[in-house]
Design an enzyme around this catalytic site. Structure first.
Site, PDB file in Angstrom:
ATOM      1  N   ARG A 267       0.864  -1.176   0.000  1.00  0.00           N
ATOM      2  CA  ARG A 267       0.000   0.000   0.000  1.00  0.00           C
ATOM      3  C   ARG A 267       0.905   1.232   0.000  1.00  0.00           C
ATOM      4  O   ARG A 267       1.450   1.635   1.013  1.00  0.00           O
ATOM      5  CB  ARG A 267      -0.869  -0.035   1.263  1.00  0.00           C
ATOM      6  CG  ARG A 267      -2.001   0.949   1.287  1.00  0.00           C
ATOM      7  CD  ARG A 267      -2.637   0.968   2.669  1.00  0.00           C
ATOM      8  NE  ARG A 267      -1.783   1.645   3.646  1.00  0.00           N
ATOM      9  CZ  ARG A 267      -1.672   1.314   4.931  1.00  0.00           C
ATOM     10  NH1 ARG A 267      -2.330   0.268   5.402  1.00  0.00           N
ATOM     11  NH2 ARG A 267      -0.894   1.995   5.744  1.00  0.00           N
ATOM     12  N   HIS A 271      -3.267   4.427   4.802  1.00  0.00           N
ATOM     13  CA  HIS A 271      -4.465   3.578   4.895  1.00  0.00           C
ATOM     14  C   HIS A 271      -5.677   4.290   4.291  1.00  0.00           C
ATOM     15  O   HIS A 271      -6.413   3.721   3.488  1.00  0.00           O
ATOM     16  CB  HIS A 271      -4.727   3.222   6.356  1.00  0.00           C
ATOM     17  CG  HIS A 271      -5.967   2.429   6.574  1.00  0.00           C
ATOM     18  ND1 HIS A 271      -6.122   1.140   6.119  1.00  0.00           N
ATOM     19  CD2 HIS A 271      -7.127   2.752   7.194  1.00  0.00           C
ATOM     20  CE1 HIS A 271      -7.320   0.697   6.449  1.00  0.00           C
ATOM     21  NE2 HIS A 271      -7.954   1.646   7.104  1.00  0.00           N
ATOM     22  N   TYR A 280       4.267   4.848  11.431  1.00  0.00           N
ATOM     23  CA  TYR A 280       4.550   3.422  11.621  1.00  0.00           C
ATOM     24  C   TYR A 280       5.378   2.791  10.505  1.00  0.00           C
ATOM     25  O   TYR A 280       5.630   1.588  10.523  1.00  0.00           O
ATOM     26  CB  TYR A 280       3.246   2.637  11.809  1.00  0.00           C
ATOM     27  CG  TYR A 280       2.201   2.846  10.722  1.00  0.00           C
ATOM     28  CD1 TYR A 280       2.239   2.127   9.537  1.00  0.00           C
ATOM     29  CD2 TYR A 280       1.177   3.764  10.894  1.00  0.00           C
ATOM     30  CE1 TYR A 280       1.289   2.312   8.552  1.00  0.00           C
ATOM     31  CE2 TYR A 280       0.214   3.963   9.911  1.00  0.00           C
ATOM     32  CZ  TYR A 280       0.270   3.232   8.739  1.00  0.00           C
ATOM     33  OH  TYR A 280      -0.672   3.429   7.761  1.00  0.00           O
TER      34      TYR A 280
END
Length: 375
Positions: A267, A271, A280
């Site tokens: 990805r 998100h 993160y």
């Protein structure tokens, strides 16, 4: 599901995914091996795939921009996962069912769903925006893994009716940690439902990396415990994705029961537009995966074999911009809403409480209209 093709003879190696992900093209777009386990898609099919991937990426970019303009409440980008989603859509026949997640807008567009209708729910409409029955495409699902049970049920129901229908359910790596995932695989395995479970392993369940979700060798191995065909594939290799998904559809349609395919992808964007992915993961990781981008990977292969040229890409770019303009125009049209829809589509037969509430709202709306008219 592992098919080996030595000297043109197909052999089914039951229940065991390959030791390494199926791959045809390296990141430079060059063939990695002369002998493949699956039939390589035709040149025409790969050109069609490139076109859908190109248009899909422009759609994804435009949808992301619409969030910044306030036209969408949220949008989960699928940039970098084009090969997975387009291969999924192209492996199906018109009579089959596509069962997507919230991130699978490209797959729906490749399936032929109007992009404006795809984004309607994210713009605030109360329904999914398109007719699932007419398009054989289920509404985009936000809860993790619940759509997998729906896909298993649809596939089993169609088979009970004697219809040669496949259901293809998409999910992410995070969904494989949910109970619904395991229930769906078990049900489909026991009843040999003709369903394909495509896991787009993009590395993260929001901020949780795969290493903190599963200790399995691969997510494809989770199918072994349920006795179903299993495979893993390089999800950023369009040729491999198309080859594996085509064979998965053929295998399932032939009455062999369900299949799980794990696509290793990434990805690239956060998100959703509401997420800060820098908290993160680091930029070096993202850059490394950008070097495996499926779109230029396929383009390099097609150009090297004189299957496309500058004129083709320029024409495709113009087509993509025209579709983006149509999408912008469609999303800028305010859609009328009837407040009474809140009561019409809750129960087949309204409860006394709903009838009372509807009557109260009708009275208030009538009074407001009278006041507005008087002014």
């Amino acid at each position: 599901m592992t098919l080996v093709e030595p000297l043109g003879e197909l052999r089914y190696q039951k229940f065991l995914p390959a030791d390494s992900a199926v791959q045809y093209l390296d990141p430079a777009g060059e063939l990695t091996r002369s002998e493949a386990r699956y039939a390589k898609p035709s040149d025409d099919r790969l050109i069609a795939m490139y076109r859908k991937m190109f248009l899909g990426r422009r759609f994804d970019q435009q949808a992301t921009a619409l969030t910044k303009q306030g036209r969408l409440a949220v949008y989960p980008s699928s940039r970098g996962q084009e090969a997975c989603q387009i291969a999924a859509a192209m492996s199906l026949e018109p009579r089959d069912w596509l069962v997507p997640t919230y991130r699978d807008s490209m797959a729906l567009a490749a399936r032929g769903v109007d992009p404006v209708q795809i984004l309607s729910m994210l713009a605030g409409d109360w329904h999914c925006g398109y007719d699932p029955a007419a398009l054989r495409s289920a509404p985009q699902c936000t809860p993790l893994a619940t759509q997998l049970l729906h896909a298993a049920g649809v596939a089993y129901g169609e088979s009970r009716r004697g219809l040669n229908t496949v259901a293809l359910a998409l999910c992410g790596d995070g969904a494989t940690s949910e109970g619904d995932f395991h229930e769906a695989l078990n049900f489909a395995a026991v009843f040999k439902a003709p369903v394909i479970f495509l896991v787009q392993n993009n590395g993260f369940a929001i901020s949780v990396p795969l290493s903190r979700q599963s200790a399995a060798p691969t997510l494809a191995h989770k199918g072994v415990g349920y006795g179903i065909g299993s495979e893993q594939v390089d999800g950023n290799d369009p040729v491999a994705m198309m080859a594996v998904m085509d064979e998965a559809a053929r295998f399932v349609r032939s009455g062999n029961g369900p299949v799980i395919v794990e696509a290793h992808t990434y990805r690239i964007d956060a998100h959703t537009n509401a997420d800060d992915a820098t908290r993160y993961r680091d930029s070096a990781e993202v850059e490394a995966w950008l070097g495996r981008d499926p779109l230029p990977r396929l383009e390099k292969y097609l150009r090297a074999h004189d299957l496309i040229d500058d004129a083709f890409v320029e024409s495709l770019s113009a087509e993509a911009e025209a579709e983006a303009a149509t999408l912008r125009a469609g999303m800028n049209v305010d859609r009328p809403h009837d407040p009474l829809d809140l009561f019409r589509y809750v129960f087949a037969e309204q409860t006394p409480q709903l009838r009372e509430q509807q009557a109260q709202l009708e009275t208030e709306l009538a009074a407001e209209a009278a006041d507005t008219g008087g002014n």
